[in-house]
Scaffold this motif. Structure first.
Motif, mmCIF file in Angstrom:
data_model
loop_
_atom_site.group_PDB
_atom_site.id
_atom_site.type_symbol
_atom_site.label_atom_id
_atom_site.label_comp_id
_atom_site.label_asym_id
_atom_site.label_seq_id
_atom_site.Cartn_x
_atom_site.Cartn_y
_atom_site.Cartn_z
ATOM 1 N N GLY A 20 -33.479 -14.303 48.616
ATOM 2 C CA GLY A 20 -34.651 -13.786 47.925
ATOM 3 C C GLY A 20 -34.526 -13.983 46.413
ATOM 4 N N LEU A 21 -35.329 -13.216 45.686
ATOM 5 C CA LEU A 21 -35.384 -13.372 44.232
ATOM 6 C C LEU A 21 -34.239 -12.665 43.527
ATOM 7 C CD1 LEU A 21 -39.209 -12.857 43.623
ATOM 8 C CD2 LEU A 21 -37.929 -15.016 43.616
ATOM 9 N N PHE A 22 -33.704 -11.583 44.102
ATOM 10 C CA PHE A 22 -32.797 -10.730 43.341
ATOM 11 C C PHE A 22 -31.391 -10.619 43.930
ATOM 12 C CE2 PHE A 22 -36.140 -9.491 40.635
ATOM 13 C CZ PHE A 22 -37.275 -9.292 41.397
ATOM 14 N N ASP A 23 -31.146 -11.166 45.111
ATOM 15 C CA ASP A 23 -29.857 -10.987 45.776
ATOM 16 C C ASP A 23 -29.190 -12.324 46.055
ATOM 17 O OD1 ASP A 23 -30.355 -8.249 45.853
ATOM 18 O OD2 ASP A 23 -31.348 -8.400 47.811
ATOM 19 N N ALA A 24 -27.879 -12.263 46.280
ATOM 20 C CA ALA A 24 -27.112 -13.454 46.624
ATOM 21 C C ALA A 24 -25.921 -13.052 47.480
ATOM 22 C CB ALA A 24 -26.647 -14.183 45.366
ATOM 23 N N MET A 25 -25.352 -14.030 48.176
ATOM 24 C CA MET A 25 -24.199 -13.786 49.034
ATOM 25 C C MET A 25 -22.911 -13.908 48.233
ATOM 26 S SD MET A 25 -25.231 -15.764 52.569
ATOM 27 C CE MET A 25 -23.853 -14.993 53.430
ATOM 28 N N PHE A 26 -21.867 -13.264 48.713
ATOM 29 C CA PHE A 26 -20.550 -13.389 48.093
ATOM 30 C C PHE A 26 -19.480 -13.166 49.153
ATOM 31 C CE2 PHE A 26 -21.551 -8.941 47.868
ATOM 32 C CZ PHE A 26 -20.353 -8.248 47.989
ATOM 33 N N LEU A 27 -18.277 -13.598 48.846
ATOM 34 C CA LEU A 27 -17.116 -13.410 49.707
ATOM 35 C C LEU A 27 -16.382 -12.151 49.262
ATOM 36 C CD1 LEU A 27 -14.719 -14.196 51.608
ATOM 37 C CD2 LEU A 27 -13.872 -15.605 49.713
ATOM 38 N N SER A 28 -15.983 -11.315 50.240
ATOM 39 C CA SER A 28 -15.206 -10.117 49.925
ATOM 40 C C SER A 28 -13.949 -10.098 50.788
ATOM 41 C CB SER A 28 -16.036 -8.854 50.177
ATOM 42 O OG SER A 28 -15.274 -7.694 49.893
ATOM 43 N N ILE A 29 -12.794 -9.910 50.150
ATOM 44 C CA ILE A 29 -11.513 -9.756 50.830
ATOM 45 C C ILE A 29 -10.930 -8.425 50.384
ATOM 46 C CG2 ILE A 29 -9.191 -10.689 51.176
ATOM 47 C CD1 ILE A 29 -10.285 -13.438 50.590
ATOM 48 N N GLN A 30 -10.394 -7.647 51.347
ATOM 49 C CA GLN A 30 -9.959 -6.279 51.058
ATOM 50 C C GLN A 30 -8.490 -6.075 51.384
ATOM 51 O OE1 GLN A 30 -12.659 -3.925 53.377
ATOM 52 N NE2 GLN A 30 -14.435 -4.480 52.156
ATOM 53 N N ALA A 31 -7.880 -5.108 50.685
ATOM 54 C CA ALA A 31 -6.457 -4.838 50.885
ATOM 55 C C ALA A 31 -6.176 -4.285 52.273
ATOM 56 C CB ALA A 31 -5.949 -3.851 49.819
ATOM 57 N N HIS A 32 -7.125 -3.566 52.858
ATOM 58 C CA HIS A 32 -6.887 -2.882 54.129
ATOM 59 C C HIS A 32 -7.336 -3.698 55.340
ATOM 60 C CE1 HIS A 32 -6.447 0.461 51.358
ATOM 61 N NE2 HIS A 32 -5.787 1.088 52.320
ATOM 62 N N HIS A 33 -7.746 -4.944 55.126
ATOM 63 C CA HIS A 33 -8.193 -5.764 56.245
ATOM 64 C C HIS A 33 -7.699 -7.190 56.071
ATOM 65 C CE1 HIS A 33 -10.864 -2.601 57.694
ATOM 66 N NE2 HIS A 33 -11.184 -2.388 56.431
ATOM 67 N N GLY A 34 -7.570 -7.899 57.183
ATOM 68 C CA GLY A 34 -7.116 -9.283 57.145
ATOM 69 C C GLY A 34 -8.226 -10.272 57.361
ATOM 70 N N ASP A 35 -9.475 -9.809 57.497
ATOM 71 C CA ASP A 35 -10.587 -10.725 57.711
ATOM 72 C C ASP A 35 -11.314 -10.992 56.400
ATOM 73 O OD1 ASP A 35 -11.673 -8.259 57.249
ATOM 74 O OD2 ASP A 35 -13.061 -8.288 58.946
ATOM 75 N N VAL A 36 -12.388 -11.770 56.473
ATOM 76 C CA VAL A 36 -13.246 -11.998 55.310
ATOM 77 C C VAL A 36 -14.636 -11.475 55.637
ATOM 78 C CG1 VAL A 36 -11.974 -13.978 54.440
ATOM 79 C CG2 VAL A 36 -13.791 -14.344 56.100
ATOM 80 N N LYS A 37 -15.327 -11.007 54.615
ATOM 81 C CA LYS A 37 -16.682 -10.496 54.792
ATOM 82 C C LYS A 37 -17.617 -11.247 53.864
ATOM 83 C CE LYS A 37 -15.221 -5.882 56.250
ATOM 84 N NZ LYS A 37 -13.831 -6.312 56.489
ATOM 85 N N ARG A 38 -18.903 -11.342 54.274
ATOM 86 C CA ARG A 38 -19.891 -12.092 53.479
ATOM 87 C C ARG A 38 -21.122 -11.223 53.234
ATOM 88 N NH1 ARG A 38 -20.446 -16.738 57.657
ATOM 89 N NH2 ARG A 38 -20.035 -14.935 58.974
ATOM 90 N N PRO A 39 -20.981 -10.216 52.379
ATOM 91 C CA PRO A 39 -22.110 -9.313 52.127
ATOM 92 C C PRO A 39 -23.169 -9.958 51.231
ATOM 93 C CG PRO A 39 -19.971 -8.351 51.525
ATOM 94 C CD PRO A 39 -19.784 -9.818 51.655
ATOM 95 N N ILE A 40 -24.247 -9.216 51.030
ATOM 96 C CA ILE A 40 -25.330 -9.611 50.131
ATOM 97 C C ILE A 40 -25.575 -8.462 49.172
ATOM 98 C CG2 ILE A 40 -27.766 -10.230 49.968
ATOM 99 C CD1 ILE A 40 -27.511 -11.332 52.843
ATOM 100 N N LEU A 41 -25.589 -8.760 47.866
ATOM 101 C CA LEU A 41 -25.837 -7.728 46.859
ATOM 102 C C LEU A 41 -26.679 -8.312 45.719
ATOM 103 C CD1 LEU A 41 -22.479 -5.771 46.483
ATOM 104 C CD2 LEU A 41 -24.627 -4.913 47.405
ATOM 105 N N PRO A 42 -27.231 -7.446 44.856
ATOM 106 C CA PRO A 42 -28.036 -7.936 43.737
ATOM 107 C C PRO A 42 -27.244 -8.852 42.796
ATOM 108 C CG PRO A 42 -28.481 -5.622 44.112
ATOM 109 C CD PRO A 42 -27.328 -5.978 44.992
ATOM 110 N N LYS A 43 -27.964 -9.811 42.216
ATOM 111 C CA LYS A 43 -27.341 -10.815 41.355
ATOM 112 C C LYS A 43 -26.776 -10.213 40.075
ATOM 113 C CE LYS A 43 -30.645 -14.325 42.919
ATOM 114 N NZ LYS A 43 -31.755 -15.222 42.487
ATOM 115 N N ARG A 44 -27.171 -8.995 39.729
ATOM 116 C CA ARG A 44 -26.711 -8.397 38.464
ATOM 117 C C ARG A 44 -25.269 -7.880 38.560
ATOM 118 N NH1 ARG A 44 -30.130 -4.427 40.681
ATOM 119 N NH2 ARG A 44 -29.187 -2.341 40.883
#
Length: 530
Positions: free
Chosen positions: A496-520
């Protein structure tokens, strides 16, 4: 004549006395009679099937009490139509014996008395019969903390059988079906969970274990379980794994502590030297404690040099080493680095599958803003923990040196140098597949250990050499968040106009996540070669 008169007088006196006596013992007229008055008194002698209840008729209501006793039921307000006793007649105290009761059941009781006017009842009272008394019920729990001579076993008395549990505990033997007359540990009385220490065991020996519980009916046992004590304490057993990600000055080596030797492994890692049989007196990594897999990052190596490597593990008995392996560092650094002509910074690079990635977070910083400033359309650059606007000062901070720059999405889209770009979702996914898939990629991309990541840094091995770091974020609340816990990297794929995808890696997990959050938001950037 006198005698006849005397007889008549006597007869007359007897008649008058008889009349008065009869008059005194007659009941009152029916209209003046009432129901009896009585009380329900103490209930005693309660067992599983019997009890006694006392009553007292304090007034017969002017009419003879022809029946009195106790009636009872499992519902309120029992009557003589329910179970009852018959305990005599008249006024006064009496006792009714209740029988054929059901164990562990609540009963309602009333005394009753019957005269010509009807049936009267005393106040209602209640009692509960005792439970049937049986042997207790007990379960055998887990056996843990096994050493060469000790162990711990848990148990749980789930029912006392209706009689107080006077002793409970754990019994054990080298033969099946141990009893409490042999080796045992007493763990108090009553119902509930408990835990016992098994002591003076023989090393490397199989033991049979049962819980037990005692009440006045007898002794009962939980299910039998087995365990084997450890051998006498020895050095740990450790293996040296593969050597990967070799550059001119770095490499990664894995290891595995397969047995702790019967004592806690307090240190483990990789040691290396240019001479054979390296030890912990030489260069080494420290990669946690305990048994299991680990990985060590070898640094500050000399290009084009042969190194000898061994995994090590230390417990209270000493230090053990895995088999020796060797490798040769690359001849020079040039093929594995890239120099950004904009600011002269040199980045490590790495070939992963068919992709060439920067092995560091981008640190291009043409300007810097405090986290309170934000935009979805204009480029903003942040350095975690820095709230000023001086680029030179921001470049001197430890967070800039270690984690690079946080970019809003607009800045990230144009931040990579010529010949490189911000990867899209498909390009990131190709990397995830190379690293073992979504569920495993996080651990294989993360830097191993807890120098930068928070514990437990789940599944982290950095087997790819990507060296993902937890640079945190500039959050939507206008401040910095989640350093040491999360690493976040923008994708060029927008939503959309205001959001984008990103990669998230966390200390408590061994997988990868691909959330969507505002571009700001402010996240890290990893550049991919065109």
């Amino acid at each position: 004549m006198k005698r006849i008169f005397k007889n008549k007088v006597t007869f007359l006196v007897m008649f008058v006395l008889s009349f008065f006596l009869t008059t005194c013992t007659q009941e009152p007229p029916e209209e003046e009679q009432t129901l009896p008055i009585l009380t329900t008194n103490e209930i005693t002698g309660i067992t599983t099937t019997t009890a006694s209840c006392q009553g007292k008729v304090t007034s017969d209501g002017g009419a003879t009490v022809t029946t009195r006793g106790v009636c009872w039921s499992t519902t309120e307000n029992p009557t003589t139509a329910c179970s009852k006793t018959s305990d005599g007649t008249g006024i006064g105290s009496f006792t009714g014996n209740l029988s054929n009761l059901t164990p562990d059941t609540k009963y309602f009781v009333k005394a009753y008395a019957i005269n010509a006017k009807g049936t009267a009842y005393g106040a209602q009272k209640t009692f509960t019969t005792l439970q049937d008394q049986t042997m207790p019920e007990v379960t055998t729990g887990d056996i843990t903390h096994i050493t060469a001579t000790t162990a711990i076993c848990t148990g749980n008395v789930t029912s006392d059988g209706g009689a107080t549990v006077t002793e409970r505990g754990i019994c054990w033997d080298t033969k099946e079906n141990p009893v409490k007359d042999g080796s045992k540990t007493i763990a108090g009385t009553g119902v509930g969970e408990f835990s016992c220490n098994l002591i003076e065991l023989i090393p490397n020996t199989k033991y049979y274990v049962r819980t037990y519980a005692v009440n006045k009916i007898g002794t009962t046992y939980g299910e039998q379980k087995t365990f084997t004590t450890l051998k006498e304490k020895t050095l740990p057993t450790v293996t040296t794994g593969d050597i990967t990600n070799i550059t001119a000055t770095t490499a990664t080596c894995s290891g595995n502590v397969t047995w702790d030797g019967g004592a806690e492994v307090t240190s483990r890692g990789i040691c290396w030297n240019t001479n054979e049989n390296p030890s912990t007196e030489d260069s080494k990594t420290s990669d946690g404690t305990g048994a299991g897999l680990f990985a060590g990052n070898l640094t500050e190596l000399t290009p084009n040099t042969t190194y000898y490597v061994r995994a090590y593990a230390t417990n209270s008995e000493g230090t053990a080493y895995g088999e020796q392996k060797s490798f040769v560092t690359n001849k020079d650094e040039a093929p594995n680095t890239f120099k950004d002509s904009r600011d002269g910074k040199v980045y490590k690079t790495i070939l992963l599958g068919k992709q060439v990635w920067m092995a560091e977070n981008l640190a291009f910083l043409p300007e810097v803003s405090p986290p309170a400033l934000e935009s979805a359309n204009e480029a903003y650059f942040y350095v975690y923990g820095y709230y000023g606007t001086d680029v030179a000062v921001a470049r001197e901070t430890e967070n800039f040196i270690t984690y690079g720059v946080l970019y809003n999405w607009t800045a990230a889209m144009s931040a990579c140098p010529d010949g490189w770009h911000l990867p899209n979702e498909d390009e990131w996914y190709e990397l995830f597949e190379f690293a073992g898939g979504i569920l495993k990629a996080g651990g294989r991309l993360k830097e191993a250990g807890t120098e930068h990541w928070s514990q437990p840094n789940e599944q982290a091995s950095n087997s790819t050499g990507f060296t993902a770091l937890p640079g945190g974020a500039r959050g939507m609340d206008g401040d910095f968040i989640n350093m040491f816990v999360n690493g976040n990297w923008w994708m060029s794929t927008k939503q959309g106009l205001f959001d984008a995808m990103f990669l998230s890696i966390q200390a408590h997990h061994g997988d990868v996540k691909r959330p969507i959050l505002p571009k700001r938001n402010g996240f890290s950037v990893r550049c991919l070669k065109d």
